[in-house]
Design an enzyme around this catalytic site. Structure first.
Site, PDB file in Angstrom:
ATOM      1  N   GLU A  49      49.524  -0.228 -22.177  1.00 29.00           N
ATOM      2  CA  GLU A  49      48.122   0.154 -22.041  1.00 29.00           C
ATOM      3  C   GLU A  49      47.894   0.573 -20.607  1.00 29.00           C
ATOM      4  O   GLU A  49      48.166  -0.189 -19.680  1.00 29.00           O
ATOM      5  CB  GLU A  49      47.211  -1.047 -22.335  1.00 29.00           C
ATOM      6  CG  GLU A  49      46.916  -1.268 -23.784  1.00 29.00           C
ATOM      7  CD  GLU A  49      46.000  -2.483 -23.968  1.00 29.00           C
ATOM      8  OE1 GLU A  49      45.215  -2.796 -23.058  1.00 29.00           O
ATOM      9  OE2 GLU A  49      46.103  -3.117 -25.023  1.00 29.00           O
ATOM     10  N   ASP A  60      35.108  -6.852 -18.634  1.00 32.52           N
ATOM     11  CA  ASP A  60      36.226  -7.308 -17.810  1.00 32.52           C
ATOM     12  C   ASP A  60      35.840  -8.412 -16.842  1.00 32.52           C
ATOM     13  O   ASP A  60      34.748  -8.413 -16.275  1.00 32.52           O
ATOM     14  CB  ASP A  60      36.804  -6.126 -17.022  1.00 32.52           C
ATOM     15  CG  ASP A  60      37.614  -5.201 -17.924  1.00 32.52           C
ATOM     16  OD1 ASP A  60      38.556  -5.701 -18.567  1.00 32.52           O
ATOM     17  OD2 ASP A  60      37.291  -4.004 -18.000  1.00 32.52           O
TER      18      ASP A  60
END
Ligand code: PLP
Lengths: 266, 396
Positions: A49, A60
């Site tokens: 990724e 996040d």
């Protein structure tokens, strides 16, 4: 068949689960990204990724937030990102997944963005703020181009799991814990239950990848045993990159990846 | 739009959210739809709005200001007189009562100027709940008084040091907290932004402003006002003012923060110079660069310092039903001082944007015309900021 799907088929034939490794492109710079990817490939990462930074990464935690900020300050743009992807593509054909936020694609237009990404060598997308309700145009644009990997959570209802698993392609991303990326909650029973539950509902039609807060070989082993088809490790890589000198980066990343990958054989 | 189908005002709005929040958002919409027409809910909210917050607020004819300008008549909708000093309490009471009925024990909120944080802390204290408020670090300094107030009201303030350290980043951290504590926590959003149903719910709670204006102007003039003006940050006081009046003939103007000027990058005028995008769960106009990265904004008022705007405003802009203008920091200071000196009313810097526009409109208007300006809050929190500005920019 998509490259991601092929990879899962190949792994299944060898009694293995997938290790999916996440890094942020441009953190701390382009040179380090290339070195880190080399380490991931030699260490045995099955899918990589590649994060693209967004100014407001609301799913996040602090580690990826900081990496996004650094990457943006270093001038990471979409075109530089695609150039890096092209360079990586010359060295490996490991499946590459772009992880970013909806606005980055929306701003250029889903169609154009996905076409360019595919041309550069991207095989799929993960957008943590893309809900299935808003995904129609995104999915249309990606159809026959790239995979669109959707996320589910331990609190996702049965009917939604069924809906999402029909839309998601490549794999289904199960967010392990209530929290942002890099959460330090440890292994939770509700996650292990969720893995079993989701597998029951998807009936093997799509692989299940477990991520968020996975950082050690022991974590990987626990989720493999619980039935996950793929394990996603992200923040732990960024922490390693942050504290490792460039000269040692490739070998350190490779060694860490090998330790994680070892746990994915059944 | 009465209730947006699929959460969309035309093409704007929606719910672009992490999957973890979906059950919470669904639970919220379900409960909001259930309680908004529930008599005991309405009665309780009505009670608190009247007896606790001080509604209805007066519609004050600013005679001195109007005569000084010498054009149309300016009326002030005095939301600054509400408990806490801003319109924010209309929304926090509504949502806090809802949260209580949903059995949510923990309330989180974001705040820019600190007014929403204060209003949340007050509503929670009054209803016996606890709250935690995320506030950009930069805002904790320029709106320090409100940090003290929140602390004293029993709310925990979390300074946010990521990004531009203002409202946008406070929302990011509040959402991250919500993702982490989704099962116990109610997110009490302070403006008409975010994923559906927040924009419509906040609008509904704030619509008491426009409804009262309609009744009050009818008594005074026997018709709707000719102009209606409010400042736009996320857009809650504005949409609450405008929505009940969109079906009248009134010319409606929202006023954004032009900061150092729209030609510079130092402003927060999202509708005046932004483009469409996705942020904080909604598709709306945003200030962003050519790559889709959200840009840093500037405004002398912390409450307008935000690169997005409520989706319903984007809808009315594209429909051309509402005009969106802007006022620079300098014009805002002038309006602040003008109202303070002519009427003895110290307006919030946010509200001073609307006053600046009203002064422009009045100057061109006829004596027979009426302008209603929502004075969204009082300016006690801003006197230090204004004094600093004057020390820096004015010689004597
Ligand atoms: C007095 C006042 N007016 C206006 C605003 C802007 O918010 P909104 O656009 O949601 O009304 C704020 C926000 O902090 C405020 O404190």
């Amino acid at each position: 068949m998509s490259k991601i799907k092929e990879k899962f088929a190949e792994l299944a034939a060898n009694n293995q689960r997938a290790l999916i490794s996440y890094i942020m492109v441009g953190f701390p710079n382009e040179k380090a990204t290339i070195a880190a990817v080399r380490g991931l490939v030699s260490g045995g990462a099955d899918i990589i990724e590649l994060g693209f930074p967004f100014s407001d990464p609301l799913a996040d935690g602090p580690v990826i937030q900081n990496a996004s900020t650094v990457s943006l300050e270093n001038g990471t743009t979409v075109s530089k990102y695609f150039d890096i992807v092209k360079k990586i593509r010359k060295e490996t054909d490991v499946p590459l997944v772009m992880m970013t936020y909806t606005n980055i694609l929306y701003h250029t237009g889903y169609q154009r963005f996905i076409a360019e990404a595919k041309k550069a060598g991207i095989d799929g997308f993960i957008l943590p703020d893309m809900s299935i309700e808003e995904s129609k145009k995104y999915i249309q644009a990606a159809k026959n181009n790239t995979d669109t990997i959707f996320l589910i959570s331990p609190n996702t209802s049965k009917t939604r799991i069924e809906k999402i698993s029909k839309i998601s392609t490549g794999f289904l991303y199960l967010v392990a814990v209530f929290g942002t990326t890099g959460a330090k909650t440890g292994i939770k029973n509700y996650t292990l239950d969720a893995i079993k539950d989701v597998k029951k509902h998807t009936k093997g039609k799509i692989p299940i990848g477990v991520g968020f807060g996975v950082s050690t070989p022991e974590d990987v082993r626990t989720y493999v045993k619980a039935g996950a088809d793929a394990i996603i490790v992200g923040s732990a890589y960024l922490k390693l990159i942050e504290k490792t000198h460039y000269d040692k980066l490739e070998s350190k990343i490779s060694a860490f990846t090998k330790r994680l990958k070892k746990q994915t054989t059944l | 739009m009465k209730y947006p189908k699929n959460g969309r005002f035309g093409e704007f709005g929606g719910k672009y959210i992490p999957e973890t929040l979906v059950p919470a958002i669904e639970e919220l919409e379900e409960n909001y739809l259930k309680f908004k027409n529930d008599n005991s809910f309405k009665k309780e909210l009505d009670y608190y709005l009247k007896i606790y917050a001080g509604r209805p607020t007066p519609l004050y004819y600013a005679k001195n200001l109007s005569e000084k300008i010498g054009g149309a008549k300016i009326y002030l909708k005095r939301e600054d007189l509400l408990h806490g000093g801003a319109h924010k309490i209309n929304n926090t009471l509504g949502q806090a009562i809802l949260a209580k009925r949903m059995n949510k024990k923990r309330i989180i909120a974001e705040t820019g100027a600190g007014q929403h944080g204060v209003a949340t802390a007050m509503a929670c204290a009054a209803l016996g709940m606890t709250s935690e408020v995320y506030m950009g670090y930069k805002d904790t300094i320029r709106q320090k008084l409100n940090v003290y107030r929140m602390n004293m009201l029993g709310s925990k303030v979390h300074p946010v040091k990521s990004g531009s350290m203002t409202l946008k980043d406070a929302i990011n951290d509040a959402i991250r907290d919500w993702i982490t504590n989704v099962e116990t926590t109610y997110y009490l959003l302070g403006s008409a932004v975010g994923p559906h149903p927040y924009p419509v719910m906040v609008r509904d709670f704030q619509s008491v402003i426009g409804k009262e204006i309609k009744t009050q102007m009818k008594k005074i003039n026997n018709k709707a006002p000719d102009y209606v003006i409010a400042c736009v940050g996320g857009g809650s006081n504005a949409i609450g003012t405008f929505y009940p009046l969109v079906d009248t003939d009134a010319e409606i103007i929202g006023v954004e923060a032009a900061g150092h000027g729209l030609k510079t990058k130092m402003h927060s005028a999202t509708l005046s110079s932004g483009s469409k995008g996705v942020l904080h769960g909604m598709m709306t106009y945003l200030l962003q660069d050519k790559e889709g990265q959200i840009t840093e904004t500037h405004s002398i008022s912390a409450g307008l310092d935000y690169p997005g705007v409520g989706p319903e405003h984007s809808y009315y802009k594209d429909m051309k039903r509402i005009k969106y203008h802007s006022a620079t920091d300098k014009e805002v200071i002038e309006a602040f001082l003008m109202l303070t000196r002519t009427e003895g009313i110290i307006p919030a810097l946010e509200s001073s944007h609307a006053i600046a526009e009203a002064m422009k409109v009045a100057r061109k208007g006829k004596k027979s015309e009426s302008i209603v300006v929502t004075l969204s809050g009082r300016g006690d929190k801003d006197v230090e900021e204004v004094q600093n500005y004057l020390d820096k920019h004015v010689k004597d």
